[in-house]
Design a protein around this motif. Structure first.
Motif, PDB file in Angstrom:
ATOM      1  N   MET A 130      -5.311  16.656  26.651  1.00  0.00           N
ATOM      2  CA  MET A 130      -6.090  16.852  25.530  1.00  0.00           C
ATOM      3  C   MET A 130      -7.195  17.426  25.854  1.00  0.00           C
ATOM      4  SD  MET A 130      -7.555  14.019  22.910  1.00  0.00           S
ATOM      5  CE  MET A 130      -9.042  13.413  23.958  1.00  0.00           C
ATOM      6  N   PRO A 131      -7.664  18.535  25.188  1.00  0.00           N
ATOM      7  CA  PRO A 131      -8.976  19.190  25.403  1.00  0.00           C
ATOM      8  C   PRO A 131     -10.008  18.558  24.652  1.00  0.00           C
ATOM      9  CG  PRO A 131      -7.739  20.313  23.655  1.00  0.00           C
ATOM     10  CD  PRO A 131      -6.782  19.316  24.175  1.00  0.00           C
ATOM     11  N   PRO A 132     -11.275  18.808  25.342  1.00  0.00           N
ATOM     12  CA  PRO A 132     -12.466  18.289  24.770  1.00  0.00           C
ATOM     13  C   PRO A 132     -12.532  18.620  23.172  1.00  0.00           C
ATOM     14  CG  PRO A 132     -13.029  19.392  26.695  1.00  0.00           C
ATOM     15  CD  PRO A 132     -11.596  19.706  26.229  1.00  0.00           C
ATOM     16  N   ARG A 133     -12.810  17.380  22.370  1.00  0.00           N
ATOM     17  CA  ARG A 133     -12.855  17.375  20.956  1.00  0.00           C
ATOM     18  C   ARG A 133     -11.448  17.959  20.497  1.00  0.00           C
ATOM     19  NH1 ARG A 133     -18.775  16.992  20.830  1.00  0.00           N
ATOM     20  NH2 ARG A 133     -18.611  17.076  18.618  1.00  0.00           N
ATOM     21  N   GLY A 134     -10.478  17.738  21.001  1.00  0.00           N
ATOM     22  CA  GLY A 134      -9.251  18.289  20.512  1.00  0.00           C
ATOM     23  C   GLY A 134      -9.168  19.841  20.352  1.00  0.00           C
ATOM     24  N   GLY A 135      -9.798  20.274  21.049  1.00  0.00           N
ATOM     25  CA  GLY A 135     -10.034  21.957  21.207  1.00  0.00           C
ATOM     26  C   GLY A 135     -10.904  22.504  20.032  1.00  0.00           C
ATOM     27  N   THR A 136     -11.738  21.605  19.359  1.00  0.00           N
ATOM     28  CA  THR A 136     -12.769  22.173  18.477  1.00  0.00           C
ATOM     29  C   THR A 136     -14.198  22.043  19.356  1.00  0.00           C
ATOM     30  OG1 THR A 136     -13.327  19.713  17.616  1.00  0.00           O
ATOM     31  CG2 THR A 136     -11.541  21.132  16.638  1.00  0.00           C
ATOM     32  N   SER A 137     -14.967  22.734  18.362  1.00  0.00           N
ATOM     33  CA  SER A 137     -16.402  22.950  18.944  1.00  0.00           C
ATOM     34  C   SER A 137     -17.295  21.905  18.084  1.00  0.00           C
ATOM     35  CB  SER A 137     -16.876  24.164  19.009  1.00  0.00           C
ATOM     36  OG  SER A 137     -17.144  24.552  17.445  1.00  0.00           O
ATOM     37  N   ASP A 139     -20.022  22.739  16.637  1.00  0.00           N
ATOM     38  CA  ASP A 139     -20.197  23.487  15.236  1.00  0.00           C
ATOM     39  C   ASP A 139     -19.123  23.299  14.223  1.00  0.00           C
ATOM     40  OD1 ASP A 139     -22.362  24.635  16.352  1.00  0.00           O
ATOM     41  OD2 ASP A 139     -21.272  26.512  17.202  1.00  0.00           O
ATOM     42  N   ASP A 140     -17.884  22.764  14.704  1.00  0.00           N
ATOM     43  CA  ASP A 140     -16.709  22.552  13.842  1.00  0.00           C
ATOM     44  C   ASP A 140     -17.108  21.081  13.357  1.00  0.00           C
ATOM     45  OD1 ASP A 140     -15.559  25.029  14.349  1.00  0.00           O
ATOM     46  OD2 ASP A 140     -14.421  24.329  16.136  1.00  0.00           O
ATOM     47  N   TYR A 141     -17.057  20.165  14.298  1.00  0.00           N
ATOM     48  CA  TYR A 141     -17.256  18.707  13.987  1.00  0.00           C
ATOM     49  C   TYR A 141     -18.047  17.976  15.004  1.00  0.00           C
ATOM     50  CZ  TYR A 141     -12.724  19.837  11.658  1.00  0.00           C
ATOM     51  OH  TYR A 141     -11.753  20.210  10.853  1.00  0.00           O
ATOM     52  N   SER A 142     -18.719  17.212  14.179  1.00  0.00           N
ATOM     53  CA  SER A 142     -19.960  16.474  15.007  1.00  0.00           C
ATOM     54  C   SER A 142     -19.358  15.391  15.814  1.00  0.00           C
ATOM     55  CB  SER A 142     -21.111  16.108  14.079  1.00  0.00           C
ATOM     56  OG  SER A 142     -20.455  15.069  13.310  1.00  0.00           O
ATOM     57  N   ASP A 143     -20.377  14.879  16.685  1.00  0.00           N
ATOM     58  CA  ASP A 143     -19.739  13.713  17.639  1.00  0.00           C
ATOM     59  C   ASP A 143     -19.414  12.296  16.584  1.00  0.00           C
ATOM     60  OD1 ASP A 143     -20.346  15.210  19.556  1.00  0.00           O
ATOM     61  OD2 ASP A 143     -21.976  13.819  20.354  1.00  0.00           O
ATOM     62  N   PHE A 144     -20.201  12.330  15.400  1.00  0.00           N
ATOM     63  CA  PHE A 144     -20.074  11.435  14.553  1.00  0.00           C
ATOM     64  C   PHE A 144     -18.516  11.616  13.958  1.00  0.00           C
ATOM     65  CE2 PHE A 144     -20.523  10.092  10.108  1.00  0.00           C
ATOM     66  CZ  PHE A 144     -20.390   8.628  10.045  1.00  0.00           C
ATOM     67  N   GLU A 145     -18.008  12.618  13.459  1.00  0.00           N
ATOM     68  CA  GLU A 145     -16.981  12.975  12.838  1.00  0.00           C
ATOM     69  C   GLU A 145     -15.531  12.678  13.981  1.00  0.00           C
ATOM     70  OE1 GLU A 145     -17.950  16.389   9.454  1.00  0.00           O
ATOM     71  OE2 GLU A 145     -18.351  16.628  11.822  1.00  0.00           O
ATOM     72  N   ILE A 146     -16.041  13.042  15.166  1.00  0.00           N
ATOM     73  CA  ILE A 146     -14.845  12.905  16.228  1.00  0.00           C
ATOM     74  C   ILE A 146     -14.761  11.239  16.193  1.00  0.00           C
ATOM     75  CG2 ILE A 146     -14.459  13.189  18.541  1.00  0.00           C
ATOM     76  CD1 ILE A 146     -14.073  15.490  17.167  1.00  0.00           C
ATOM     77  N   ALA A 147     -16.007  10.719  16.249  1.00  0.00           N
ATOM     78  CA  ALA A 147     -15.688   9.068  16.690  1.00  0.00           C
ATOM     79  C   ALA A 147     -15.187   8.619  15.211  1.00  0.00           C
ATOM     80  CB  ALA A 147     -17.215   8.611  16.607  1.00  0.00           C
ATOM     81  N   ARG A 148     -15.495   9.135  14.149  1.00  0.00           N
ATOM     82  CA  ARG A 148     -14.666   8.573  12.978  1.00  0.00           C
ATOM     83  C   ARG A 148     -13.012   8.753  12.944  1.00  0.00           C
ATOM     84  NH1 ARG A 148     -17.584  10.317   7.255  1.00  0.00           N
ATOM     85  NH2 ARG A 148     -18.607   8.305   6.929  1.00  0.00           N
TER      86      ARG A 148
END
Length: 300
Positions: A130-137, A139-148
Motif C-alpha cells: 500500500m502506497p502512502p495515503r493510498g497513492g493520493t497526495s 492536496d487530494d485528501y487531508s490527514d483528517f479525511e484519510i483518518a475518516r
C-alpha cells in the motif's frame, strides 16, 4: 324467353348532379384525411438531430473552462465513505495485494488490535504494497479525511473507533507533503491470488521503496536475490498482477526461459511491458540479477 331491358341507375337530372358531385368530393375528402394523418407523425431526416438546440450549444461551447473557487470559503471535508469509494475500494474490496478486505473481520482483527493511531499512521505513510495515503497526495485528501476512511473501514470490519476530531479552521491547508512522504519499509508477506487488476498493480509499484535494497556484501547471491524478491518483486510476481509470471509457476515462466539469461537480465534491468526498470527499485544490477536467478530457480 326475352330478356328484360336494362335500366340506367341515374334516371333523373338530380341523381346525375349528385353522382357528379360525389365523384369529385369523395376523392378530395379521402386525400385531405390522408394528408392530415401523415402530418401527425414526427418525421426526421438523417442528420436533423445535429440542428437541435442542445447539440448546437454543445458544438459551439468553448473547449477550455475555468472554475473559480473562493479561497476563503470553508473547506468541505469528504466523509470516510466517500474517500473509501474514491480511493481505498480498489484494493480493499477485492483484497488485492494482501490488503484486508472491507467488511472481513478476520482480515482486520490483527490490524484493529494495533490501535487507531497505528492504523492511521500506516495509512498515511504506507506499508507493504500500500502506497502512502493510498497513492493520493495531501492536496487530494487531508490527514483528517484519510483518518475518516480508516475509521469507516475498521468500524465496518469489527472495530468501534469514534469519528476523528475535525481539524481547526485552516489546518487542512497547512498540511505538508513531508507528513506523508516517507517510503514504505516493508512489503506484504503474501498477496491475494485473485489480485490481477491493473489498479492493484499500479498501487503495488507505487509503494516500492526508494532506498537501495540490501546488497550481497553481507550475504551470498541467493540470499541477496531472495531479499530483493521479498522486498520488491513479490508485489507483482507473487500474485501475477498485470501479466507478471507468478513466482514458482512453471507454465508462466516457460516461455520466458526460452530466452538466454542475458536477455532475461536485460528485461529486469531495463523494464519490459508493465514492469518498470529494476521493478521500480534502486537496487544494484548484481542484486537484480540475483533476484532473477532466485525466481528462475523456483520455476524450474
Amino acid at each position: 324467353m326475352s330478356e328484360a331491358p336494362h335500366e340506367a341507375p341515374i334516371k333523373t337530372p338530380g341523381q346525375l348532379i349528385a353522382a357528379v358531385i360525389a365523384a369529385f368530393a369523395i376523392p378530395i375528402v379521402v386525400i385531405i384525411l390522408l394528408a392530415y394523418y401523415v402530418n401527425q407523425s414526427i418525421r426526421t431526416g438523417a442528420g436533423t438531430e445535429g440542428l437541435a438546440d442542445s447539440t448546437v450549444a454543445q458544438r459551439i461551447a468553448p473547449i477550455a473552462k475555468v472554475d473559480v473557487h473562493d479561497a476563503n470559503a470553508p473547506h468541505v471535508f469528504k466523509t470516510g465513505e466517500e474517500v473509501f469509494k474514491a480511493v481505498c475500494t480498489t484494493c480493499h474490496t477485492p483484497g488485492a495485494a494482501g490488503a484486508p478486505k472491507f467488511g472481513n473481520n478476520a482480515d482486520w482483527a490483527p490490524r484493529i488490535a494495533q490501535g487507531y493511531d497505528t492504523l492511521v499512521q500506516t495509512a498515511l505513510h504506507g506499508k507493504g504494497a500500500m502506497p502512502p495515503r493510498g497513492g493520493t497526495s495531501p492536496d487530494d485528501y487531508s490527514d483528517f479525511e484519510i483518518a475518516r476512511a480508516v475509521v469507516y473501514m475498521a468500524d465496518h470490519s469489527g472495530a468501534n473507533f469514534p469519528e476523528p476530531a475535525a481539524p481547526a479552521s485552516g489546518a487542512a491547508a497547512t498540511q505538508t507533503a513531508a507528513s506523508a512522504a516517507s517510503p514504505a519499509s516493508e512489503q506484504s508477506a503474501s498477496a491475494s491470488s485473485g489480485a490481477s487488476d491493473q489498479a492493484a498493480a499500479a498501487a503495488a509499484i507505487a509503494a516500492l521503496p526508494s532506498a537501495p535494497a540490501p546488497t550481497s556484501s553481507s550475504a551470498d547471491n541467493a540470499q541477496a536475490g531472495k531479499a530483493l524478491y521479498t522486498q520488491v518483486c513479490q508485489a507483482c510476481h507473487a500474485a501475477g498482477v498485470m501479466g507478471a509470471p507468478k513466482f514458482g509457476n512453471k507454465a508462466d515462466w516457460a516461455p520466458r526461459l526460452k530466452d538466454p539469461m542475458n536477455v532475461i537480465y536485460n528485461y529486469a534491468l531495463h523494464g519490459k511491458g508493465n514492469m518498470p526498470p529494476k521493478g521500480g527499485s534502486q537496487a544494484s544490477d548484481d542484486d537484480v540479477k540475483a533476484a532473477v536467478d532466485y525466481m528462475v530457480s523456483a520455476a524450474k
